[in-house]
Enzyme design. Sequence first.
Site, short mmCIF file in Angstrom:
data_model
loop_
_atom_site.label_atom_id
_atom_site.label_comp_id
_atom_site.label_asym_id
_atom_site.label_seq_id
_atom_site.Cartn_x
_atom_site.Cartn_y
_atom_site.Cartn_z
N SER A 1 -9.24 2.46 3.28
CA SER A 1 -8.30 3.12 2.39
C SER A 1 -7.43 2.16 1.60
O SER A 1 -6.77 2.56 0.65
CB SER A 1 -7.41 4.07 3.20
N LYS B 1 0.83 -1.21 0.00
CA LYS B 1 0.00 0.00 0.00
C LYS B 1 0.86 1.25 0.00
O LYS B 1 1.97 1.26 0.54
CB LYS B 1 -0.91 -0.05 1.23
N SER C 1 -9.56 0.38 7.57
CA SER C 1 -9.02 0.37 6.22
C SER C 1 -8.50 -0.97 5.72
O SER C 1 -8.14 -1.09 4.55
CB SER C 1 -7.91 1.42 6.09
#
Length: 468
Positions: free
Chosen positions: A157, A82, A181
């Site tokens: 996210s 990520k 997230s």
Amino acid sequence: MTRVSAFTDDALGDLDAVGVVDALAARRVSKAELVEAAIARTERVNPELNGLAHEAYDRSRRRAAAPRPYGGYFDGVPTYIKDNVAVAGMPLMQGTDAWEPRPGTADGDFARDFLATGVVPLGRTRMSEFGFSGSAEHPRLGSVRNPWNPEYTAGASSSGSGAFVAAGVVPIAHANDGGGSIRIPAACNGLVGLKPSRGRLPLDRETRAMPLHIVANGVVSRSVRDTAAFLREMERVTPNPKLPPIGDVRSPSDARLRIAVCTQSITRDASPEVTELTLKTAALLEELGHHVTTISNPVPAHFKDDFLLYWAFLAMAIVRGGRRMFGPSFDRSKLDNLTLGLDRAAARNLHRVPAAIARLARSRRITAALGRQYDVVLNPTLAETTPRIGHLDPTGDYEQIMDRLIAWVGFTPLQNATGDPAISLPLARSADGLPVGMMFATTVGHEARLLGLAYELEDAAPFASLRA
């Protein structure tokens, strides 16, 4: 409904990460073949899903071709990281385009240990700006779309990781969770997403500097055994003696658990459809012999305001300290309305932040009390089914974005404040055919309990997949 799937008859096939490890051990595939398959899959579906933040294909090819193994159980398994942890050679943009990208100079603490498990990162995945929204819909970078139906969000996210793992690009990918997230994209994309206990896995220096550690690193995967294997291997690399060990969890637990079910979030009741699906999951648990009790929401009303104010305080630190953090090219005018609105909210209420943080830190007492009565708490991961792209458009009015966001994600922030572990499992489907996640939480240090239950539920209600 149009689905986007990368699954095909190549070296990756429909293997999960443990399956890839087994195939490598049996020499049915090579590391180079796996990397090329993952690159080809990325190139095939990314134009529709928009999950790629940065590609590092040449680096992954070199890592796969290295004459000596890197070591680690996952040696050779392709993955993505990520866009919010430091990785040497990869720019760190945190879901925005508000400064000029520049390659990282060193691996952060998490990437260092994640890479020690042997994974081969192909690059970075997209996220919402600084992780503040539950949907990655950037005005210039575009939206990350759901492979089950690209008209819908992939959640956030950790949106790109969720979309890519569900679509079959890679079997497992890094995600992290500061308000849901890991669990939100797991729920939206039909994946397993476990937020570990506070302190279970390392955080980078900047995240450790937060006054309250709400963020936890982890992964999203398509199988319980992949998540269990990830935690086992990370524990071997970076054990935390202050927490009970997870160990090597490979099968369902025989324990019959006391399970509380609650369909009221910190802001509202779950929608009728999501409530019905949650109660069906509760009925399945009863059929399996667990002791299920319905409870009301135990979280006080001020929790919502406290958590939102702390989020706003973090946004203000970024907006006001952007040049120091990201360099002289930082341009706050490029930030979205959600980030800027949070900054303004914090500035108006800065005097209230210390008390809010103190109350959030004490929220662990709530779940500790629950833990004396129940082994696990079941909630829906999200209060409503997955929304379409545009519902959380960050260029919209701040108050509208925030109202919609809080209404949707009201179940997940509690464990970020308490530090407890929680796992989202893809146990349900909505009327429009999209996955609906069910979330199971327990007290700090007891991830093994969640994994044992997750294996049992995976056996009883096999997870749907986009496999061809």
